[in-house]
Motif scaffolding. Sequence first.
Motif, PDB file in Angstrom:
ATOM      1  N   ASP A  88      10.179  -2.459  -2.723  1.00 25.38           N
ATOM      2  CA  ASP A  88       9.037  -2.783  -3.592  1.00 25.38           C
ATOM      3  C   ASP A  88       7.755  -2.446  -2.831  1.00 25.38           C
ATOM      4  O   ASP A  88       7.114  -3.312  -2.235  1.00 25.38           O
ATOM      5  N   VAL A  89       7.414  -1.160  -2.830  1.00 30.36           N
ATOM      6  CA  VAL A  89       6.279  -0.702  -2.034  1.00 30.36           C
ATOM      7  C   VAL A  89       4.963  -1.277  -2.543  1.00 30.36           C
ATOM      8  O   VAL A  89       4.057  -1.545  -1.764  1.00 30.36           O
ATOM      9  N   ASP A  90       4.847  -1.509  -3.839  1.00 33.12           N
ATOM     10  CA  ASP A  90       3.607  -2.088  -4.366  1.00 33.12           C
ATOM     11  C   ASP A  90       3.374  -3.473  -3.770  1.00 33.12           C
ATOM     12  O   ASP A  90       2.263  -3.801  -3.353  1.00 33.12           O
ATOM     13  N   ARG A  91       4.420  -4.272  -3.743  1.00 31.36           N
ATOM     14  CA  ARG A  91       4.306  -5.624  -3.181  1.00 31.36           C
ATOM     15  C   ARG A  91       3.995  -5.573  -1.679  1.00 31.36           C
ATOM     16  O   ARG A  91       3.137  -6.301  -1.191  1.00 31.36           O
ATOM     17  N   LEU A  92       4.679  -4.693  -0.937  1.00 29.32           N
ATOM     18  CA  LEU A  92       4.435  -4.574   0.495  1.00 29.32           C
ATOM     19  C   LEU A  92       3.007  -4.111   0.768  1.00 29.32           C
ATOM     20  O   LEU A  92       2.331  -4.625   1.664  1.00 29.32           O
ATOM     21  N   PHE A  93       2.524  -3.159  -0.008  1.00 28.95           N
ATOM     22  CA  PHE A  93       1.160  -2.648   0.148  1.00 28.95           C
ATOM     23  C   PHE A  93       0.154  -3.784  -0.064  1.00 28.95           C
ATOM     24  O   PHE A  93      -0.748  -3.983   0.751  1.00 28.95           O
ATOM     25  N   GLU A  94       0.329  -4.530  -1.151  1.00 29.32           N
ATOM     26  CA  GLU A  94      -0.564  -5.661  -1.440  1.00 29.32           C
ATOM     27  C   GLU A  94      -0.508  -6.708  -0.329  1.00 29.32           C
ATOM     28  O   GLU A  94      -1.534  -7.272   0.063  1.00 29.32           O
ATOM     29  N   GLN A  95       0.681  -6.966   0.177  1.00 33.97           N
ATOM     30  CA  GLN A  95       0.877  -7.945   1.245  1.00 33.97           C
ATOM     31  C   GLN A  95       0.144  -7.505   2.520  1.00 33.97           C
ATOM     32  O   GLN A  95      -0.515  -8.313   3.174  1.00 33.97           O
ATOM     33  N   ALA A  96       0.239  -6.223   2.855  1.00 35.83           N
ATOM     34  CA  ALA A  96      -0.426  -5.704   4.050  1.00 35.83           C
ATOM     35  C   ALA A  96      -1.946  -5.807   3.915  1.00 35.83           C
ATOM     36  O   ALA A  96      -2.639  -6.219   4.854  1.00 35.83           O
ATOM     37  N   VAL A  97      -2.467  -5.456   2.759  1.00 34.58           N
ATOM     38  CA  VAL A  97      -3.911  -5.528   2.525  1.00 34.58           C
ATOM     39  C   VAL A  97      -4.374  -6.986   2.554  1.00 34.58           C
ATOM     40  O   VAL A  97      -5.401  -7.314   3.167  1.00 34.58           O
ATOM     41  N   ALA A  98      -3.610  -7.877   1.948  1.00 34.92           N
ATOM     42  CA  ALA A  98      -3.960  -9.298   1.970  1.00 34.92           C
ATOM     43  C   ALA A  98      -3.961  -9.862   3.392  1.00 34.92           C
ATOM     44  O   ALA A  98      -4.731 -10.767   3.711  1.00 34.92           O
ATOM     45  N   ALA A  99      -3.121  -9.294   4.262  1.00 32.19           N
ATOM     46  CA  ALA A  99      -3.039  -9.755   5.653  1.00 32.19           C
ATOM     47  C   ALA A  99      -4.175  -9.199   6.509  1.00 32.19           C
ATOM     48  O   ALA A  99      -4.374  -9.645   7.631  1.00 32.19           O
ATOM     49  N   GLY A 100      -4.909  -8.204   5.980  1.00 30.61           N
ATOM     50  CA  GLY A 100      -6.043  -7.670   6.724  1.00 30.61           C
ATOM     51  C   GLY A 100      -6.026  -6.180   6.985  1.00 30.61           C
ATOM     52  O   GLY A 100      -6.907  -5.654   7.662  1.00 30.61           O
ATOM     53  N   VAL A 134      -2.092   2.461   5.010  1.00 26.32           N
ATOM     54  CA  VAL A 134      -3.019   1.408   5.438  1.00 26.32           C
ATOM     55  C   VAL A 134      -3.210   1.500   6.951  1.00 26.32           C
ATOM     56  O   VAL A 134      -2.357   2.027   7.670  1.00 26.32           O
ATOM     57  N   ARG A 135      -4.354   0.994   7.414  1.00 26.99           N
ATOM     58  CA  ARG A 135      -4.636   0.907   8.851  1.00 26.99           C
ATOM     59  C   ARG A 135      -4.661  -0.567   9.217  1.00 26.99           C
ATOM     60  O   ARG A 135      -5.353  -1.362   8.572  1.00 26.99           O
ATOM     61  N   ASP A 136      -3.900  -0.926  10.237  1.00 32.23           N
ATOM     62  CA  ASP A 136      -3.899  -2.322  10.658  1.00 32.23           C
ATOM     63  C   ASP A 136      -5.169  -2.619  11.460  1.00 32.23           C
ATOM     64  O   ASP A 136      -5.904  -1.702  11.840  1.00 32.23           O
ATOM     65  N   PRO A 137      -5.474  -3.897  11.703  1.00 36.82           N
ATOM     66  CA  PRO A 137      -6.707  -4.246  12.422  1.00 36.82           C
ATOM     67  C   PRO A 137      -6.746  -3.744  13.868  1.00 36.82           C
ATOM     68  O   PRO A 137      -7.769  -3.859  14.528  1.00 36.82           O
ATOM     69  N   PHE A 138      -5.666  -3.149  14.342  1.00 33.38           N
ATOM     70  CA  PHE A 138      -5.563  -2.700  15.723  1.00 33.38           C
ATOM     71  C   PHE A 138      -5.651  -1.177  15.830  1.00 33.38           C
ATOM     72  O   PHE A 138      -5.562  -0.623  16.909  1.00 33.38           O
ATOM     73  N   GLY A 139      -5.784  -0.506  14.670  1.00 31.70           N
ATOM     74  CA  GLY A 139      -5.985   0.939  14.638  1.00 31.70           C
ATOM     75  C   GLY A 139      -4.755   1.763  14.324  1.00 31.70           C
ATOM     76  O   GLY A 139      -4.842   2.983  14.196  1.00 31.70           O
ATOM     77  N   HIS A 140      -3.592   1.130  14.193  1.00 29.14           N
ATOM     78  CA  HIS A 140      -2.376   1.879  13.865  1.00 29.14           C
ATOM     79  C   HIS A 140      -2.296   2.096  12.357  1.00 29.14           C
ATOM     80  O   HIS A 140      -2.663   1.217  11.575  1.00 29.14           O
ATOM     81  N   GLU A 141      -1.805   3.269  11.962  1.00 27.82           N
ATOM     82  CA  GLU A 141      -1.666   3.586  10.539  1.00 27.82           C
ATOM     83  C   GLU A 141      -0.217   3.451  10.113  1.00 27.82           C
ATOM     84  O   GLU A 141       0.701   3.828  10.847  1.00 27.82           O
ATOM     85  N   TRP A 142      -0.039   2.923   8.917  1.00 28.23           N
ATOM     86  CA  TRP A 142       1.275   2.656   8.344  1.00 28.23           C
ATOM     87  C   TRP A 142       1.358   3.354   6.997  1.00 28.23           C
ATOM     88  O   TRP A 142       0.571   3.079   6.091  1.00 28.23           O
ATOM     89  N   LEU A 143       2.310   4.269   6.869  1.00 25.03           N
ATOM     90  CA  LEU A 143       2.588   4.948   5.602  1.00 25.03           C
ATOM     91  C   LEU A 143       3.655   4.109   4.909  1.00 25.03           C
ATOM     92  O   LEU A 143       4.771   3.979   5.410  1.00 25.03           O
ATOM     93  N   LEU A 144       3.294   3.485   3.803  1.00 32.32           N
ATOM     94  CA  LEU A 144       4.216   2.619   3.073  1.00 32.32           C
ATOM     95  C   LEU A 144       4.718   3.381   1.858  1.00 32.32           C
ATOM     96  O   LEU A 144       3.925   3.907   1.075  1.00 32.32           O
ATOM     97  N   GLY A 145       6.032   3.462   1.713  1.00 34.74           N
ATOM     98  CA  GLY A 145       6.590   4.249   0.628  1.00 34.74           C
ATOM     99  C   GLY A 145       7.824   3.632   0.026  1.00 34.74           C
ATOM    100  O   GLY A 145       8.470   2.769   0.615  1.00 34.74           O
ATOM    101  N   GLY A 146       8.119   4.078  -1.166  1.00 36.79           N
ATOM    102  CA  GLY A 146       9.320   3.656  -1.875  1.00 36.79           C
ATOM    103  C   GLY A 146       9.829   4.795  -2.750  1.00 36.79           C
ATOM    104  O   GLY A 146       9.050   5.561  -3.319  1.00 36.79           O
ATOM    105  N   HIS A 147      11.133   4.904  -2.850  1.00 39.97           N
ATOM    106  CA  HIS A 147      11.793   5.969  -3.602  1.00 39.97           C
ATOM    107  C   HIS A 147      11.536   5.824  -5.103  1.00 39.97           C
ATOM    108  O   HIS A 147      11.655   4.744  -5.658  1.00 39.97           O
TER     109      HIS A 147
END
Length: 153
Positions: A89-101, A120-133
Amino acid sequence: MSDKGEQNIHDVYAYLRLHDTKAAIDFYARAFGAKELFRLVEPGGKVGHAEVKIGPVTLMLSDEYPEMGIRGPRSIGGTSVSIHIHASDVDRLFEQAVAAGATVVRPLQNQFYGERSGTVRDPFGHEWLLGGHIEDVTPEEMQRRYTELFNEG
């Protein structure tokens, strides 16, 4: 291949360098459901090594050690690596990551290669490509669609 026979690689780990590993562990728990496995802390509080599990994957983490050339994205002014999390559920994970900062680098959208993804970019500068089939796409069809992108406009 060497004369000694084939080498068997057992695992490959991403090792993230961070300006604040303790805060990153908390963020990764909130954003991606990470579970801390353990951490090694110096007497002064610096995290020399930690491991977290996100889904089936273990990530290794440590604070920066500039004197040893170990610097994170914030210190070097960016990153050249993106960590890809494939979720049911990439939509939920994406929203969760943004809500976390996390900050949105590229919003979620359906992609030509059969995945719904965003970055998304985390507060520490790392980028995360979130995907779902979303669909099965053969390599030939993927190439056709990719080429088509360059012929538009």
